[in-house]
Design an enzyme around this catalytic site. Structure first.
Site, short mmCIF file in Angstrom:
data_model
loop_
_atom_site.label_atom_id
_atom_site.label_comp_id
_atom_site.label_asym_id
_atom_site.label_seq_id
_atom_site.Cartn_x
_atom_site.Cartn_y
_atom_site.Cartn_z
N GLU A 15 0.81 -1.21 0.00
CA GLU A 15 0.00 0.00 0.00
C GLU A 15 0.85 1.27 0.00
OE1 GLU A 15 -3.87 -0.93 2.50
OE2 GLU A 15 -2.16 -2.05 3.24
N SER A 174 -5.74 -3.88 1.61
CA SER A 174 -6.02 -3.56 0.21
C SER A 174 -6.41 -4.77 -0.62
CB SER A 174 -4.82 -2.85 -0.45
OG SER A 174 -4.73 -1.54 0.02
N TYR A 245 -9.10 0.61 -6.13
CA TYR A 245 -8.24 1.71 -6.56
C TYR A 245 -8.42 2.14 -8.01
CZ TYR A 245 -6.25 0.85 -2.03
OH TYR A 245 -6.09 0.70 -0.68
N GLU A 300 -13.52 -6.20 9.70
CA GLU A 300 -12.16 -5.88 10.12
C GLU A 300 -12.07 -4.47 10.65
OE1 GLU A 300 -9.10 -5.26 7.34
OE2 GLU A 300 -10.38 -4.30 5.86
N GLY A 306 -7.34 4.54 4.63
CA GLY A 306 -7.03 5.43 3.50
C GLY A 306 -7.40 6.86 3.88
P1 ADP Z 1 -8.45 -6.10 3.44
O1 ADP Z 1 -7.90 -5.89 4.80
O2 ADP Z 1 -7.41 -6.43 2.44
O3 ADP Z 1 -9.36 -4.97 3.03
P2 ADP Z 1 -10.89 -7.67 3.86
O4 ADP Z 1 -10.95 -8.71 4.92
O5 ADP Z 1 -11.58 -6.40 4.16
O6 ADP Z 1 -9.36 -7.43 3.52
O7 ADP Z 1 -11.46 -8.28 2.53
C1 ADP Z 1 -11.53 -7.53 1.34
C2 ADP Z 1 -12.88 -7.66 0.69
O8 ADP Z 1 -13.18 -9.03 0.39
C3 ADP Z 1 -14.06 -7.22 1.54
O9 ADP Z 1 -14.25 -5.83 1.48
C4 ADP Z 1 -15.21 -8.01 0.90
O10 ADP Z 1 -15.62 -7.43 -0.33
C5 ADP Z 1 -14.55 -9.33 0.59
N1 ADP Z 1 -14.69 -10.28 1.70
C6 ADP Z 1 -13.71 -10.58 2.58
N2 ADP Z 1 -14.10 -11.52 3.47
C7 ADP Z 1 -15.37 -11.82 3.16
C8 ADP Z 1 -16.33 -12.71 3.72
N3 ADP Z 1 -16.03 -13.51 4.76
N4 ADP Z 1 -17.57 -12.75 3.15
C9 ADP Z 1 -17.86 -11.97 2.10
N5 ADP Z 1 -17.00 -11.10 1.53
C10 ADP Z 1 -15.76 -11.02 2.04
MG MG Z 2 -11.07 -4.39 4.00
MG MG Z 3 -7.91 -4.15 5.97
#
Ligand code: ADP
Ligand code: MG
Ligand code: MG
Length: 339
Positions: A15, A174, A245, A300, A306
């Protein structure tokens, strides 16, 4: 008397560029009558660049070449009243830089070592939040060595969750290294990819219906406030790197069109999570909302979200009546208060 601020940007994670964009916005917004700001860009190789190279990196959006390692100078207690570590991902948002600054005795914006490290790790976050009674998707941990020595066991863990499922490196952001696995045949490639980026990988169940994605900002130290709730909409399988992005791929809705009771639940769960993880200063807490079942699941917590003028976190507080420049000023005040 003006406060002297060290603004750290760039960094060693995937990132890096996102951080440089955020830093340009923050640099332009910190009121010059109150702050004397020195930016220092950290190169992808981890070198803290001197002024000329830093200025060039901010201008061009990428750090070039080596430069001196000015870490000892930049982080020495003399010279700065506070540090704004505007870094995302490992080696910046994960408690490492926060540890250095703690040792150096300089106040800094955002969470300390504990809150940063736990929030960066998706498995630790899930464990802490589960013990705080926060609803989340079902999940399993896998360690690289298990995947190498006993792949069948890891596969069985995935089958327990069912398909589709998400495979993610435990310590990244990301959406880097994340795969949505729709069928068992796709599992191996997804795990190989994630284990290339991290020793620890999290497997996550998906909700029965495609969830809505809600985000809320938290601002404060021990008496934190929650922003209005925002929503991200996009036309993709999930919110992957490209969707995040590429201009125009996703739209932000503030406030999210939700029954007031649901928005209130989001804010309250986010505040509980912020406290449970010992966060400070700021965090963006992200949720899944399954409309069909009225199910709210915490996804999370991002301790350094950002931060460009068009990013979700500043936009959420703008909707609450706090301008971008008031927001960054408040973050520095919160850093100084925590001393
Ligand atoms: P990062 O920290 O890289 O943003 P995330 O855990 O937020 O990782 O996951 C990125 C994206 O993937 C989420 O915004 C969502 O769109 C999708 N996603 C992740 N985990 C799940 C889940 N358990 N169920 C449905 N969609 C998910
Ligand atoms: Mg996320
Ligand atoms: Mg994250």
């Amino acid at each position: 008397v003006k406060r002297r601020i060290l603004l750290l940007a760039g960094g060693q994670s995937g990132e890096h560029e996102v951080s440089l964009m955020s830093a340009r916005s923050v640099l332009a917004a910190l009121p010059r009558d109150q702050f004397d700001v020195t930016p220092v860009v950290i190169s992808p190789q981890g070198r803290w660049l001197p002024p000329t190279e830093t200025a060039r990196a901010l201008e061009t959006g990428r750090a070039q070449g080596g430069g001196d390692l000015v870490l000892h100078r930049a982080a020495s207690a003399e010279g700065y009243d506070a540090v704004f570590p505007l870094l995302h991902g490992p080696m910046g948002e994960d408690g490492t830089v926060q540890g250095l600054l703690t040792l150096a005795g300089i106040p800094f914006v955002g969470s300390g070592v504990l809150g940063s490290a736990v929030s960066m790790d998706k498995v630790m976050t899930k464990q802490v939040l589960a013990s705080a009674g926060i609803p989340q998707v079902a999940w399993r941990l896998a360690v690289r060595r298990e995947w190498q020595d006993r792949p069948g066991e890891v596969g069985a863990r995935a089958r327990e969750l069912g398909f589709p499922l998400f495979v993610k490196p435990a310590n990244l952001g990301s959406s880097v290294g994340i795969t949505k696995v729709s069928r068992p045949e796709e599992l191996q490639a997804a795990l190989d990819l994630a284990f290339n980026l991290d020793r620890r990988v999290i497997l996550e169940a998906m909700t029965a219906h495609k969830p809505r994605e809600l985000e809320v900002g938290i601002l404060g130290n021990d008496a934190p406030l929650a922003s209005p709730v925002g929503e991200l909409r996009f036309d993709a399988e999930f919110y992957d790197y490209e969707t995040k992005y590429t201009e125009g791929r996703a739209t932000m809705h503030i406030p999210a069109p939700l029954p007031p009771e649901v928005a209130e639940r989001v804010r309250s769960l986010a505040l509980t999570a912020f406290r449970a993880l010992d966060c400070a200063g700021l965090a963006r807490v992200d949720f899944f909302y399954v409309e069909e079942t009225d199910q709210l699941l915490l996804n999370e917590v991002n301790t350094m979200p950002g931060f460009t003028t068009t990013s979700m976190y500043p936009k959420l507080f703008e909707a609450a009546g706090l301008s971008y420049s008031e927001l960054v000023t408040r973050l520095v005040e919160l850093a100084l208060e925590r001393r």
